[in-house]
Design a protein around this motif. Structure first.
Motif, PDB file in Angstrom:
ATOM      1  N   ALA A 249     -53.835  13.689 -76.087  1.00 17.33           N
ATOM      2  CA  ALA A 249     -54.354  12.919 -77.217  1.00 17.33           C
ATOM      3  C   ALA A 249     -53.257  12.084 -77.871  1.00 17.33           C
ATOM      4  CB  ALA A 249     -54.987  13.861 -78.243  1.00 17.33           C
ATOM      5  N   ARG A 250     -52.019  12.534 -77.727  1.00 17.79           N
ATOM      6  CA  ARG A 250     -50.871  11.774 -78.253  1.00 17.79           C
ATOM      7  C   ARG A 250     -50.373  10.733 -77.267  1.00 17.79           C
ATOM      8  NH1 ARG A 250     -47.723  17.174 -80.434  1.00 17.79           N
ATOM      9  NH2 ARG A 250     -48.705  17.284 -82.487  1.00 17.79           N
ATOM     10  N   GLY A 251     -51.028  10.637 -76.113  1.00 17.02           N
ATOM     11  CA  GLY A 251     -50.629   9.668 -75.106  1.00 17.02           C
ATOM     12  C   GLY A 251     -49.583  10.180 -74.153  1.00 17.02           C
ATOM     13  N   GLU A 252     -49.413  11.513 -74.094  1.00 21.21           N
ATOM     14  CA  GLU A 252     -48.376  12.112 -73.260  1.00 21.21           C
ATOM     15  C   GLU A 252     -49.005  12.731 -72.013  1.00 21.21           C
ATOM     16  OE1 GLU A 252     -46.625  14.882 -75.934  1.00 21.21           O
ATOM     17  OE2 GLU A 252     -46.086  13.336 -77.406  1.00 21.21           O
ATOM     18  N   GLY A 253     -49.471  11.905 -71.095  1.00 24.62           N
ATOM     19  CA  GLY A 253     -50.018  12.379 -69.839  1.00 24.62           C
ATOM     20  C   GLY A 253     -51.460  12.827 -69.937  1.00 24.62           C
ATOM     21  N   GLU A 254     -51.912  13.555 -68.907  1.00 32.60           N
ATOM     22  CA  GLU A 254     -53.284  14.029 -68.840  1.00 32.60           C
ATOM     23  C   GLU A 254     -53.360  15.498 -69.238  1.00 32.60           C
ATOM     24  OE1 GLU A 254     -54.772  13.291 -64.867  1.00 32.60           O
ATOM     25  OE2 GLU A 254     -55.675  11.413 -65.536  1.00 32.60           O
ATOM     26  N   PRO A 255     -54.543  15.964 -69.661  1.00 38.86           N
ATOM     27  CA  PRO A 255     -54.701  17.393 -69.917  1.00 38.86           C
ATOM     28  C   PRO A 255     -54.583  18.182 -68.617  1.00 38.86           C
ATOM     29  CG  PRO A 255     -56.828  16.281 -70.016  1.00 38.86           C
ATOM     30  CD  PRO A 255     -55.786  15.207 -69.910  1.00 38.86           C
ATOM     31  N   ALA A 256     -54.390  19.483 -68.748  1.00 37.62           N
ATOM     32  CA  ALA A 256     -54.220  20.334 -67.567  1.00 37.62           C
ATOM     33  C   ALA A 256     -55.423  20.283 -66.643  1.00 37.62           C
ATOM     34  CB  ALA A 256     -53.949  21.773 -68.000  1.00 37.62           C
ATOM     35  N   CYS A 257     -56.601  20.028 -67.204  1.00 37.55           N
ATOM     36  CA  CYS A 257     -57.816  19.904 -66.397  1.00 37.55           C
ATOM     37  C   CYS A 257     -58.670  18.797 -67.006  1.00 37.55           C
ATOM     38  CB  CYS A 257     -58.577  21.227 -66.367  1.00 37.55           C
ATOM     39  SG  CYS A 257     -60.010  21.215 -65.266  1.00 37.55           S
TER      40      CYS A 257
END
Length: 266
Positions: A249-257
């Motif tokens: 949500a902070r723009g730091e990559g994708e969630p784990a799933c």
């Protein structure tokens, strides 16, 4: 619970500008409309599995979150387990050689406080398949990096809950890369042990007591050098999942799933 704010209506919560994200943990038949409402309100979403009651609904949810520009994650918490992260790294390293077979045993005794809609309400997405097999499909994808393309399965009711709902299921499958696999799901075997085995041409991995919600379990590697236990750094699986969603949500990559992962497992 010491929670400073509580709501008894979804629209009131979504209207609160201080709410940035929502974890949709309702029964399965409610996920579709509630995720769409979250997306329309511009809220990031972590949705429980299975995403929906049908592929069409899940696809609709993925599209809505993409259009709204919000993070859409699926709570397949098992991929956040230290044992599964370690197994994935070993598979990726090539230490097992070419993968041949994977086996997943998932189930024991459904706890008494969960013996409600999961075993008596078909309209809510009850049964061992929707509750457990989606986890197994996801963990197979996570560990192998491969897609399941062919499945044959059987299920039965062996006495738990409504006779229209399965409490036991077995499946065999083939992946796009040719790996064969077996999934075993059950709600009413109290002395069962969750496990995963991955067998390759150069080595085998054995995980035990790894298919639950608690950060526990072991992994052993057997190869030409013998059998040895893999060191693990356990952490709460849900904490890892939520941390990854917050970072996304902070723009730091994708969630784990991702939501797309949830669609695939469904």
């Amino acid at each position: 619970m010491g929670i400073p704010k509580a709501y008894d209506r979804l629209d009131e919560m979504l209207a609160d500008p201080e709410v940035d994200g929502v974890y949709v943990a309702s029964t399965n038949e409610r996920h579709h409309q509630e995720v769409l409402a979250c997306a329309a309100a511009g809220k990031h979403v972590l949705c429980d599995k299975p995403l929906a009651m049908s592929l069409a609904e899940a696809e609709d949810m993925v599209r809505a979150c993409q259009a709204a520009g919000v993070v859409f994650a699926t709570n397949h918490h098992m991929r956040c387990g230290a044992h599964h992260i370690a197994m994935r790294e070993i598979v990726r390293s090539g230490r097992l050689g070419d993968l041949v077979v994977i086996r997943v045993v998932h189930g024991a005794l459904l706890p008494a406080h969960l013996q409600t809609w999961r075993i008596n309400d078909p309209t809510a997405g009850a049964g061992a398949i929707m509750d457990l097999a989606v986890h197994d499909a996801d963990i197979v994808r996570f560990l192998t990096g491969d897609e399941i393309v062919e499945v044959s399965a059987m299920s039965k009711n062996s006495g738990m809950g409504t006779d229209r709902i399965e409490d036991t299921a077995l499946a065999i499958f083939r992946t796009a890369g040719g790996l064969l696999g077996h999934i075993h799901n059950v709600f009413n075997t109290p002395f069962n042990r969750g496990s995963i085995e991955i067998h390759g041409t150069r080595g085998s991995l054995y995980a035990r007591d790894n298919m639950g919600q608690s950060p526990e379990g072991t992994v052993h590697l057997r190869d030409a050098d013998g059998l040895r236990e893999i060191e693990l750094r356990h952490e709460d699986l849900y904490v890892r999942m939520v941390r990854s969603v917050v970072a996304a949500a902070r723009g730091e990559g994708e969630p784990a799933c991702t939501g797309q992962d949830g669609l695939r497992s469904l």
